[in-house]
Design a protein around this motif. Structure first.
Motif, short mmCIF file in Angstrom:
data_model
loop_
_atom_site.label_atom_id
_atom_site.label_comp_id
_atom_site.label_asym_id
_atom_site.label_seq_id
_atom_site.Cartn_x
_atom_site.Cartn_y
_atom_site.Cartn_z
N GLU A 108 0.84 -1.20 0.00
CA GLU A 108 0.00 0.00 0.00
C GLU A 108 0.87 1.25 0.00
OE1 GLU A 108 0.25 -1.96 2.81
OE2 GLU A 108 -0.92 -3.52 1.82
N VAL A 159 16.57 4.41 -16.25
CA VAL A 159 16.71 5.73 -15.62
C VAL A 159 15.82 6.76 -16.31
CG1 VAL A 159 18.35 7.61 -15.24
CG2 VAL A 159 18.99 5.26 -14.69
N ARG A 223 1.43 -2.88 -16.90
CA ARG A 223 0.45 -3.89 -17.27
C ARG A 223 0.87 -4.66 -18.51
NH1 ARG A 223 -4.82 -2.36 -15.23
NH2 ARG A 223 -4.52 -0.67 -13.74
N GLN A 246 7.57 9.87 -26.27
CA GLN A 246 7.22 10.37 -24.93
C GLN A 246 5.95 11.20 -24.99
OE1 GLN A 246 8.49 8.93 -22.55
NE2 GLN A 246 10.54 9.56 -21.93
N ASP A 247 5.89 12.03 -26.02
CA ASP A 247 4.74 12.90 -26.18
C ASP A 247 3.47 12.09 -26.47
OD1 ASP A 247 3.94 15.64 -26.18
OD2 ASP A 247 3.60 15.45 -28.34
N GLU A 248 3.60 11.11 -27.33
CA GLU A 248 2.43 10.32 -27.75
C GLU A 248 1.91 9.42 -26.64
OE1 GLU A 248 0.71 10.03 -30.57
OE2 GLU A 248 1.86 11.24 -31.98
N THR A 249 2.82 8.99 -25.76
CA THR A 249 2.42 7.98 -24.78
C THR A 249 2.31 8.56 -23.37
OG1 THR A 249 4.71 7.35 -24.29
CG2 THR A 249 3.60 6.18 -26.09
N GLY A 250 2.51 9.86 -23.24
CA GLY A 250 2.47 10.43 -21.90
C GLY A 250 3.64 9.99 -21.04
N ARG A 293 0.77 1.66 -18.12
CA ARG A 293 0.34 1.71 -16.73
C ARG A 293 -1.17 1.80 -16.57
NH1 ARG A 293 4.11 5.95 -13.54
NH2 ARG A 293 6.02 4.72 -13.48
N SER A 294 -1.85 2.38 -17.55
CA SER A 294 -3.28 2.61 -17.41
C SER A 294 -4.06 1.52 -18.14
CB SER A 294 -3.62 3.98 -18.00
OG SER A 294 -4.97 4.05 -18.37
N PRO A 295 -5.22 1.14 -17.60
CA PRO A 295 -6.05 0.16 -18.33
C PRO A 295 -6.45 0.67 -19.71
CG PRO A 295 -7.14 0.86 -16.27
CD PRO A 295 -5.84 1.57 -16.34
N ARG A 296 -6.55 2.02 -19.85
CA ARG A 296 -6.85 2.55 -21.19
C ARG A 296 -5.77 2.20 -22.20
NH1 ARG A 296 -8.21 6.65 -18.47
NH2 ARG A 296 -6.47 7.96 -19.06
N ASP A 297 -4.54 1.90 -21.69
CA ASP A 297 -3.44 1.52 -22.59
C ASP A 297 -3.50 0.06 -23.01
OD1 ASP A 297 -2.22 4.00 -22.66
OD2 ASP A 297 -0.91 3.59 -20.95
N LEU A 308 -1.93 0.68 -26.53
CA LEU A 308 -0.55 1.16 -26.50
C LEU A 308 0.25 0.57 -27.66
CD1 LEU A 308 1.57 2.82 -24.76
CD2 LEU A 308 2.34 0.57 -23.99
N HIS A 311 -0.94 1.97 -31.00
CA HIS A 311 -0.49 3.35 -31.11
C HIS A 311 1.00 3.39 -31.48
CE1 HIS A 311 -1.06 7.60 -29.21
NE2 HIS A 311 -0.27 7.64 -30.25
N ASP B 247 -4.17 3.82 -10.08
CA ASP B 247 -4.17 2.58 -10.83
C ASP B 247 -4.94 2.74 -12.15
OD1 ASP B 247 -3.34 -0.16 -10.79
OD2 ASP B 247 -5.45 -0.70 -10.55
N GLU B 248 -6.07 3.41 -12.07
CA GLU B 248 -6.93 3.56 -13.26
C GLU B 248 -6.32 4.50 -14.29
OE1 GLU B 248 -9.90 2.36 -14.16
OE2 GLU B 248 -10.58 1.31 -12.35
N GLY B 250 -2.95 5.31 -14.53
CA GLY B 250 -1.52 5.17 -14.77
C GLY B 250 -0.71 6.24 -14.07
N ARG B 293 -1.54 13.41 -19.93
CA ARG B 293 -0.31 13.60 -20.69
C ARG B 293 -0.37 13.02 -22.10
NH1 ARG B 293 4.79 12.18 -16.91
NH2 ARG B 293 4.68 13.96 -15.50
N SER B 294 -1.16 11.98 -22.28
CA SER B 294 -1.16 11.29 -23.57
C SER B 294 -2.35 11.76 -24.39
CB SER B 294 -1.26 9.78 -23.31
OG SER B 294 -1.80 9.11 -24.43
N PRO B 295 -2.18 11.81 -25.72
CA PRO B 295 -3.34 12.18 -26.55
C PRO B 295 -4.48 11.18 -26.39
CG PRO B 295 -1.38 11.72 -27.91
CD PRO B 295 -0.96 11.59 -26.49
N ARG B 296 -4.14 9.94 -26.04
CA ARG B 296 -5.22 8.96 -25.81
C ARG B 296 -6.10 9.38 -24.65
NH1 ARG B 296 -1.44 5.62 -26.60
NH2 ARG B 296 -1.23 4.92 -24.46
#
Lengths: 480, 480
Positions: A108, A159, A223, A246-250, A293-297, A308, A311, B247-248, B250, B293-296
């Motif tokens: 936690e 890094v 993930r 970096q820009d495209e993926t946050g 890291r995000s479920p949206r990815d 991801l 993309h 978590d949701e 990222g 941060r991401s366009p997605r």
């Protein structure tokens, strides 16, 4: 004939050390041999003994005794360093290998509390069970230990996303040269209570005390990974790709590793059974890895594609169309991912496959890497037209591991090339020491290039904390 | 009648200082008055003079002179600190306000090179033009300067995502107590060249030297923010929400700020024209802000919804359904976002609206915050049953700004409450000083709670670097 003993065994330091940590943990002669050389096998030394204490109290008692007898102490954990940082002629080597407990993992709070002798790969295993990662990773992770990683502020391949070892540490326990135990085991993200002695000890290479335990930061395990080898026309084009991704993926780039054609060729020579990354060979080859890291990815879309990865492949396809990408191979499974990484992680062997080698662990701002490579080529070939220049770079953080194989065996010429490389680094605002530390090997560069006022402060601190100069003497600081 | 002068004006330190920085920049009397008190107006002092040097060379010359005359130097930039860190009775105050140049912003390398006197809000403005942010932010950003933020390792509201000031700094220029200039202006992400003196100077509160310039890290400006006030049943429920959102999304949480019912009530009392966050009042109110941060995260879907915001509202709706969310208001535009933030940023005024106040800047691991709050309530009401406890917390990083308004005016009772709060913090493994530093105010706590070996090391370093004790004497370190 029986001689009267004219020495009291109780004044024998090794006897006293045996009293502290147990005689069987005071190793000499053949028992000490595994510690009497470095990882490369090039450097060897004869320690007075190797000590294997079981806990912090024993370390403290050893340092008190060492002060009394003015004995030098060289701390060692995995002994994988590359700058002779553990060379210990006539010294007591203090190995942390028995202090290997992972005391606690608190998912936690995303922290792990560990002893200094924990092998990094073991911590990876333990955190993985909680779907967390300790993000520090490099080739030697199977034998390198946390204590050494902290003492040298180790870097590695991730890094660009997670920072160096110091960025992954919240708290420390340190045995000071005096034998006092300093408890800085903070678990906090805000703790402004006086000078930051944690950061002073991290990267001090065991010259200011011995790190015996630490509170480390953990991160959520990605993930999913998207891993590829790509070829681009130039190092600057690679940087443009990095910034675009970096820009495209946050900011999801976990690793961005440069391997020139010369490295790929040397790799295939050293490992004849290995496969080249592409059918055609290219000058600028990049290992790129994204971590989702995000479920949206990662939640598959209506067409079943992973956002991801889709993309990522979309960006690569677009760059291929407009000519800024020459080639790309995206790993489709973990075996392919492992093959891509194996090439990069062989670098420690590949860059030392010939002798002599001029090797340098250097850094510049990322936007100056291409210029640095061009200048190294120009300067080194001016000195030795037959030199073979190669290397690998953590391009995402600006760290180049340069290796030059000279065509002639002439130490003076090798030193001249080494010096020329460092001069170009300094001229570009870079550092002669990026992630491997100073040890013995880089002391001349330290004397030449480090700010003089900073060297004065470092010497004043060393003298104040270790007046008898028992802790890893002769390392890190050049002579005044 | 004409007297013979029996003092040589050239041995008058203020005359000599005028020679160095120009007489009009040596302020005394009424001219010095703006510097002769702290932000709260409670602490006042009479400096010998206020010096306003123009550049690093002048700062260096001033420190050389101060050493010769054994004059105390108190550095000051925005003078917004809360622990009497700039109190300067009889001392020379050295203001960095004229050294306010933003020397360079390099968007590709994501760095800014600035002088110490740059006001934080001005740097925000300058980086914004490049679609970048300098992520450090707190209420006093309109007058606080970079030099002070570095010297105190300032924290603020975005630490959960970006870290403290030290995490945003790559390099420093420092004038040492001796007057030597130490150049550590590295632009590098890997630079292991000796002891990390940058981190030693950051947070040293001007006791080891004066920070005159810095290389700062910038981050991409979020493409969009999603900001809300939410009410949950408990602090632990708030933490569960934080972890769920991290978590949701990222790790997109930029700020996660706790305001108890008592704070909201005090805020509405202090600012009668302001509106409450909800129609009903709740015990646990949280300001949460996500940064995309991401366009997605921001490209509208087929139905026109923004993915990050839709996702956020979806999570909130789900939690509302299952009873773990009591109320929520999501900002629909920047005016609503500003209103939500105004409430939180008024805390410095709200928590000082009555006198006396027992205030504490403390930290625990996030999973121990609820226990800490319960114990503070129990201990303080046992001492003063009529006490009104309130505060705000950067819950995302475990930092509580506690404020207790006692019902009786009795300094001994106030000290007892202060002490009880600190005891509970320490018992939970926390820190008596989270982000405001030690200054004069926290020296008793430092003497009581800081590890003794660490205090010894700090004193040894202070003596080694500032043997005449000219730099901000009497601050940070308790007497031995």
């Amino acid at each position: 004939m029986i001689h009267a003993m004219n020495t009291d065994p109780h004044s024998d330091p090794l006897f006293e050390l045996g009293q502290i940590i147990g005689p069987k943990y005071v190793l000499t002669g053949a028992d000490a041999a595994p510690w009497a050389r470095d990882w490369t096998g090039i450097a060897e030394w004869s320690p007075l003994a190797v000590l294997r204490p079981a806990n912090t109290a024993e370390v403290a008692a050893v340092l008190k005794l060492a002060n009394r007898h003015r004995l030098s102490i060289v701390p060692v954990s995995g002994n994988t360093n590359l700058v002779k940082g553990t060379s210990a002629e006539g010294a007591l080597m203090l190995s942390l290998d028995r202090m290997s407990a992972i005391r606690e993992i608190r998912p936690e709070a995303r922290i792990a509390i560990v002893e200094a002798g924990v092998i990094i790969a073991n911590l990876h295993g333990a955190t993985g069970e909680h779907d967390l990662i300790f993000p520090l990773t490099f080739g030697a992770r199977g034998s390198a230990m946390i204590g050494g990683a902290l003492s040298t502020n180790a870097g590695g391949s991730n890094v660009v996303r997670y920072g160096n070892t110091r960025d992954l540490c919240l708290g420390l326990e340190v045995v000071l040269p005096s034998g006092e135990v300093m408890n800085l085991m903070s678990e906090l993200h805000k703790d402004n209570s006086g000078y930051d002695l944690r950061h002073l000890m991290i990267g001090a290479e065991g010259t200011l005390g011995i790190i015996t335990a630490a509170v480390l930061k953990l991160a959520p395990k990605p993930r999913a990974y998207a891993t590829a080898m790509v070829a681009v026309p130039s190092v600057n084009a690679a940087l443009a790709l990095l910034n675009r991704l970096q820009d495209e993926t946050g900011g999801a780039v976990e690793a961005f590793e440069y391997m020139p054609r010369s490295f790929i060729e040397a790799y295939l020579e050293r490992f004849p059974e290995a496969r080249p990354p592409f059918d055609t060979s290219h000058e600028v080859n990049i290992l790129v890895e994204l971590g989702a890291r995000s479920p949206r990815d990662t939640t598959p879309g209506p067409d079943g594609s992973v956002p991801l990865a889709a993309h990522f492949e979309g960006v690569l396809a677009e760059l291929f169309e407009n000519g800024t990408l020459l080639d790309a191979v995206v790993a489709q499974n973990s075996a392919q991912r492992a093959e891509i990484w194996a090439r990069r992680e062989a670098s420690a062997q590949v860059l030392r496959m010939r002798s002599p080698v001029i090797d340098n662990d250097i850094a510049v701002a990322t936007d100056r890497m291409q210029t640095l490579l061009e200048r190294i080529e120009a300067r080194s070939t001016a000195i030795d037209p037959g030199i073979l220049n190669t290397g690998v770079a953590h391009l995402g953080d600006g760290n180049l591991h340069y290796a030059g194989f000279p065509s002639v065996s002439d130490p003076a010429l090798h030193r001249a090339i080494q010096r020329a490389v460092e001069e170009e680094v300094i001229a570009l605002g870079g550092s002669f020491s990026a992630e491997h530390g100073i040890g013995l090997s880089k002391r001349p560069a330290m004397a030449l290039h480090k700010d003089k006022a900073a060297l004065g402060v470092m010497r004043a601190i060393k003298t104040a904390l270790d007046p008898n100069n028992i802790m890893n003497p002769g390392k890190l600081l050049p002579d005044a």
